[in-house]
Design a protein around this motif. Structure first.
Motif, PDB file in Angstrom:
ATOM      1  N   SER A  99      20.130  20.767  -5.683  1.00  0.00           N
ATOM      2  CA  SER A  99      19.347  21.829  -5.191  1.00  0.00           C
ATOM      3  C   SER A  99      18.767  22.337  -6.535  1.00  0.00           C
ATOM      4  N   GLU A 114      19.586  24.080   1.131  1.00  0.00           N
ATOM      5  CA  GLU A 114      21.731  24.899   1.467  1.00  0.00           C
ATOM      6  C   GLU A 114      22.292  25.259   2.953  1.00  0.00           C
ATOM      7  N   PHE A 126      26.356  22.380  -3.937  1.00  0.00           N
ATOM      8  CA  PHE A 126      25.887  21.717  -4.320  1.00  0.00           C
ATOM      9  C   PHE A 126      25.191  21.869  -5.946  1.00  0.00           C
ATOM     10  N   ARG A 183      29.355  25.288  -5.970  1.00  0.00           N
ATOM     11  CA  ARG A 183      27.268  25.850  -6.541  1.00  0.00           C
ATOM     12  C   ARG A 183      27.722  25.530  -8.114  1.00  0.00           C
TER      13      ARG A 183
END
Length: 277
Positions: A99, A114, A126, A183
């Motif tokens: 991402s 996402e 991610f 993330r």
């Protein structure tokens, strides 16, 4: 078995290489397997994320998917990403998606993908890298032709990441536990202005390279053609403008995921010196 989409791109090729070096079974997705140029031990298959059904036959026996989304149009992400994520999640328990920090803007294509992955039912991670050091290969033609690089925002301070570091972080998330729901913001080890990046390349190849500031509107016209999307060009220019006053963030995520410090921009330049000669 790890399936890698975007397997012939800058990051995907590195991910395939590292997995193969470590003895992992790799299935690489390419639109044209005959020209992929990947290691002989890698299984290369034909599929296109624009046609999610083309991916389904290649997911049998796959333990994790490295997902690189190739489309910058949010409309394509909005309509196609949910189906791609559904097809993968129906057969594969883990998705690692490449991402970007821009995913915090929900209507960006990064954010839309996402959301599709997050709601697919698969375990997800991610990776949100800052700018790629490899993007500065865009200066290679200018450098081979002369000693001046014309580009906007020479004072923009970037923490660019080496593609090998990003690939090693991806491999960690693909092959080990403890990354579900993460993330990760990934960067290089320090910030370097764009003008200094040019000087570093010059020192690496033994030349005295100089920076020449390009007017923003000229850059916008050029980038709109290069990206095929004026809106994407505007996002890039706004980012560089912001990094003049607020340098790009530096994190230790590469070190935490890979066990070694992130490579410097000078190391990246040394690794790619041939491209600038």
């Amino acid at each position: 078995m790890i399936l890698v989409t975007g397997a012939t791109g800058t990051v995907g090729r590195e991910v395939v290489s590292i997995l193969a070096e470590r003895g992992e079974k790799v299935r690489a997705v390419s639109r044209n397997p005959a020209t992929a140029g990947l290691p002989a031990e890698v299984e290369v298959v034909a599929a296109d994320l624009a046609d999610p059904a083309s991916l389904a036959p290649h997911l049998a026996g796959v333990d994790a998917v490295f997902l690189i989304w190739p489309f910058t149009d949010p409309a394509v992400a909005r309509t196609t990403a949910p189906e791609v994520a559904r097809v993968i999640a129906a057969r594969v328990p883990r998705i690692v998606y490449l991402s970007a920090p821009g995913a915090d803007q929900p209507e960006s294509f990064w954010g839309l993908v996402e959301r599709a992955v997050e709601t697919s039912g698969a375990e997800w991670t991610f990776l949100r890298p800052v700018g790629f050091a490899a993007n500065t290969l865009g200066w290679a033609d200018q450098i081979r032709a002369g000693d001046v690089v014309r580009w906007p925002y020479g004072d923009a301070a970037r923490s660019l990441i080496h593609e090998r570091d990003l690939a090693e972080a991806a491999v960690a998330a693909l092959t080990s536990n403890g990354h579900a729901g993460a993330r990760y913001l990934l960067s290089g080890p320090t910030t370097v202005t764009q003008e200094e990046q040019v000087r570093i390349i010059g020192r690496t190849i033994g030349r005295n390279l100089r920076w020449s500031e390009m007017p923003v509107e000229e850059a916008r016209a050029m980038l709109s053609v290069a990206f095929g999307d004026p809106a994407f060009a505007d996002v890039a220019l706004a980012g560089w403008a912001g990094f003049v006053n607020e340098p790009e963030q530096v994190t230790d995520t590469v070190a935490r995921l890979t066990g070694h410090p992130a490579r410097t921009y000078a190391e990246w330049a040394a690794d790619h010196a041939a491209a600038f000669r």
